[in-house]
Design an enzyme around this catalytic site. Structure first.
Site, PDB file in Angstrom:
ATOM      1  N   CYS A 127      61.638 -11.618 -16.489  1.00 55.67           N
ATOM      2  CA  CYS A 127      60.691 -12.126 -17.486  1.00 55.67           C
ATOM      3  C   CYS A 127      59.281 -11.825 -17.001  1.00 55.67           C
ATOM      4  O   CYS A 127      58.486 -12.720 -16.702  1.00 55.67           O
ATOM      5  CB  CYS A 127      60.892 -13.617 -17.737  1.00 55.67           C
ATOM      6  SG  CYS A 127      62.573 -13.975 -18.259  1.00 55.67           S
ATOM      7  N   GLY A 168      51.361 -10.146 -14.511  1.00 55.83           N
ATOM      8  CA  GLY A 168      50.470 -10.681 -13.474  1.00 55.83           C
ATOM      9  C   GLY A 168      51.210 -10.917 -12.171  1.00 55.83           C
ATOM     10  O   GLY A 168      50.715 -10.582 -11.081  1.00 55.83           O
ATOM     11  N   CYS A 204      55.414 -22.442 -16.998  1.00 54.26           N
ATOM     12  CA  CYS A 204      54.064 -22.990 -17.218  1.00 54.26           C
ATOM     13  C   CYS A 204      54.148 -24.127 -18.237  1.00 54.26           C
ATOM     14  O   CYS A 204      53.475 -24.117 -19.264  1.00 54.26           O
ATOM     15  CB  CYS A 204      53.099 -21.903 -17.670  1.00 54.26           C
ATOM     16  SG  CYS A 204      53.616 -21.000 -19.127  1.00 54.26           S
TER      17      CYS A 204
HETATM   18  C1  LIG Z   1      56.126 -16.742 -19.208  1.00 58.93           C
HETATM   19  S1  LIG Z   1      56.237 -15.119 -19.765  1.00 58.93           S
HETATM   20  C2  LIG Z   1      56.210 -14.229 -18.261  1.00 58.93           C
HETATM   21  C3  LIG Z   1      54.834 -14.041 -17.636  1.00 58.93           C
HETATM   22  C4  LIG Z   1      54.848 -13.042 -16.493  1.00 58.93           C
HETATM   23  N1  LIG Z   1      55.817 -13.387 -15.481  1.00 58.93           N
HETATM   24  C5  LIG Z   1      53.494 -12.882 -15.833  1.00 58.93           C
HETATM   25  O1  LIG Z   1      53.257 -13.449 -14.780  1.00 58.93           O
HETATM   26  O2  LIG Z   1      52.660 -12.145 -16.359  1.00 58.93           O
HETATM   27  C6  LIG Z   1      57.897 -15.030 -20.295  1.00 58.93           C
HETATM   28  C7  LIG Z   1      58.421 -13.645 -20.651  1.00 58.93           C
HETATM   29  O3  LIG Z   1      59.833 -13.773 -20.829  1.00 58.93           O
HETATM   30  C8  LIG Z   1      60.249 -12.761 -21.704  1.00 58.93           C
HETATM   31  N2  LIG Z   1      61.616 -13.111 -22.134  1.00 58.93           N
HETATM   32  C9  LIG Z   1      62.009 -14.085 -22.985  1.00 58.93           C
HETATM   33  N3  LIG Z   1      63.351 -14.134 -23.067  1.00 58.93           N
HETATM   34  C10 LIG Z   1      63.822 -13.164 -22.247  1.00 58.93           C
HETATM   35  C11 LIG Z   1      65.129 -12.688 -21.888  1.00 58.93           C
HETATM   36  N4  LIG Z   1      66.224 -13.268 -22.418  1.00 58.93           N
HETATM   37  N5  LIG Z   1      65.240 -11.668 -21.028  1.00 58.93           N
HETATM   38  C12 LIG Z   1      64.140 -11.089 -20.504  1.00 58.93           C
HETATM   39  N6  LIG Z   1      62.878 -11.481 -20.798  1.00 58.93           N
HETATM   40  C13 LIG Z   1      62.726 -12.504 -21.652  1.00 58.93           C
HETATM   41  C14 LIG Z   1      59.184 -12.759 -22.763  1.00 58.93           C
HETATM   42  O4  LIG Z   1      59.159 -11.506 -23.441  1.00 58.93           O
HETATM   43  C15 LIG Z   1      57.926 -13.015 -21.928  1.00 58.93           C
HETATM   44  O5  LIG Z   1      57.289 -11.805 -21.634  1.00 58.93           O
END
Ligand SMILES: C[S@@+](CC[C@H](N)C(=O)[O-])C[C@H]1O[C@@H](n2cnc3c(N)ncnc32)[C@H](O)[C@@H]1O
Length: 439
Positions: A250, A255, A366
């Site tokens: 994810c 970042g 978060c």
């Molecule tokens: C909280 S954000 C991640 C922020 C990132 N780690 C950063 O520090 O920039 C959550 C991410 O999870 C992804 N996501 C949601 N469900 C997912 C899944 N089943 N498998 C992979 N990615 C997923 C979303 O597309 C999103 O980009």
């Protein structure tokens, strides 16, 4: 020719309708519309005003609704199109942004006249806004701002989970425009001086927001990336990862991927959103960092190799980031938290299968909701007997023992890191915990 200042107001109203009625995320609508859609030609100055109006309308919505209710004796007329968004955004300008009344009222009446459903209420808008201009500030001052600007569902959760004092502190910071935090590759003191910011205890460089990020010194050369101070903590909990194989699950917008690569790991960054992975690639390129980027669903992804360390920064309600995303209280609900908690457990269970024996996994969210934090780790440990907790220590958090919850996990609140004024203070609300797989 349009009246001066009209495009910014019109855009603000459209965005408020997109968030409050159509339930679109502000960042998504803004991103799409600024890149290629209806906001593409909006000049920079208008964009800044539009953003300020939208953010203030959302941050102060509870107070503004009280003021409007005072003057709308028969309530908001039914089927009145964009009238509510026009009044909300106008009141934000009059009461909080202190924009002169004649400009705000004239432009708002024009906006009502442009809308076939709102136009028969143009005189009502005029009359209400005149009263808001005269009496609005005084009425808002009498209200309990932190309480009324927090929707009931969130307020009740925060009081239940963290107590009223903390709920009030969180809500108070949520009304303040947050600082801009940068994670720098090196020399934070030098970058702080160049950018007129300061180095804060997490090592991030903190600035008061001013203009476009892309125009700040160091952006083009990839010297830093935007990352809230609290968001920079979870990746560090993986410890010394130089030379290790690390999966960042994810990962978008990347970042934390950048932190892991910068720390010397060989990183696979996984996200299910191809569009968001484009941002990861662009960010890594700008920063001159390399990682393998994979589009996959991390609940079922099964690569050939297993990893020494995994960071799972799960999709969550984002209730720890309301300062930066004031639309969240109006987009999310208690039901979303239940659904997200199910997804987080599935992500954790799959992540657990990808770790080498002896490997470590950091789970982060978060969110201020225990279902998305503490309960996830408790659930993982109950389901996966070969995992144990590896408690987070204050030394890993720059000595900030108050960020360690129950001597076990990281838990930050938006009111942490209090510096001399609210504008310089605060950080995202984050949860993170570390578990290890037995050898
Ligand atoms: C909280 S954000 C991640 C922020 C990132 N780690 C950063 O520090 O920039 C959550 C991410 O999870 C992804 N996501 C949601 N469900 C997912 C899944 N089943 N498998 C992979 N990615 C997923 C979303 O597309 C999103 O980009």
């Amino acid at each position: 020719m349009a009246q001066a200042g009209l495009p910014a107001r019109r855009a603000a109203v459209e965005l408020l309708v997109a968030v409050l009625e159509k339930k679109h995320s502000l960042d998504e609508v803004l991103g799409r519309s600024l890149a290629s859609g209806w906001l593409l030609n909006l000049p920079q100055r208008d964009r800044a005003l539009m953003r300020a109006i939208v953010a203030t309308s959302l941050r102060r919505r509870g107070q503004i609704d009280h003021v409007l209710a005072n003057f709308l004796e028969r309530g908001l007329p039914e089927n009145s199109g964009t009238l509510y968004a026009i009044l909300l955004s106008a009141a934000a300008q009059l009461i909080f942004l202190k924009i002169p009344a004649h400009a705000v009222i004239d432009l708002s009446v024009t906006l009502a006249q442009y809308d076939t459903r709102a136009k028969r209420y143009d005189k009502l808008a005029n009359a209400v806004l005149r009263r808001v201009a005269k009496e609005g500030a005084e009425i808002t001052e009498r209200l309990d701002a932190a309480r009324v600007n927090t929707p009931d569902w969130l307020w009740q959760r925060w009081v239940t989970n963290w107590g009223e004092e903390r709920a009030r502190a969180i809500a108070s910071l949520n009304m303040v425009e947050p600082s801009l935090d940068l994670t720098v590759k090196s020399d934070p003191a030098i970058w702080a001086e160049r950018l007129e910011g300061r180095v804060i205890p997490t090592g991030s460089v903190r600035l008061l927001p001013k203009g476009r990020i892309e125009q700040l010194e160091g952006y083009d050369e990839g010297a830093w990336w935007v990352q809230d101070a609290a968001a920079s903590l979870p990746a560090r909990l993986l410890g010394d990862i130089a030379g290790l194989q690390v999966a960042d699950l994810c990962a978008a917008p990347g970042g934390k991927t950048a932190q892991l690569v910068q720390a010397g790991a060989s990183v696979i960054a996984v996200d299910q959103s191809e569009a968001r992975l484009r941002t990861v690639r662009a960010n890594l390129k700008r920063l001159g960092l390399e990682a393998t980027v994979v589009a996959a669903d991390a609940t079922s992804w099964k690569p050939d190799e297993r990893f020494d360390a995994i960071l799972l920064d799960a999709p969550c309600s984002g209730t720890g980031t309301v300062r930066r995303h004031p639309d969240i209280p109006y987009l999310k609900s208690a039901a979303d938290i239940v659904a997200l908690a199910g997804l987080q457990a599935r992500l954790l269970d799959n992540a657990a299968t990808l770790l080498k024996p002896g490997g470590r996994l950091v789970y982060a969210a978060c969110s201020l909701e225990p279902e998305e934090g503490e309960a996830q780790i408790a659930g993982l440990l109950a389901r996966q007997p070969d995992f144990t907790l590896d408690p987070v220590r204050p030394e890993e958090l720059f000595g900030h023992g108050e960020w360690v919850e129950n001597s076990v996990s990281l838990r930050t609140f938006p009111d942490a890191l209090r510096l001399e004024s609210p504008e310089w203070s605060g950080m995202d609300g984050f949860f993170a915990a570390r578990v290890v797989r037995r050898k």
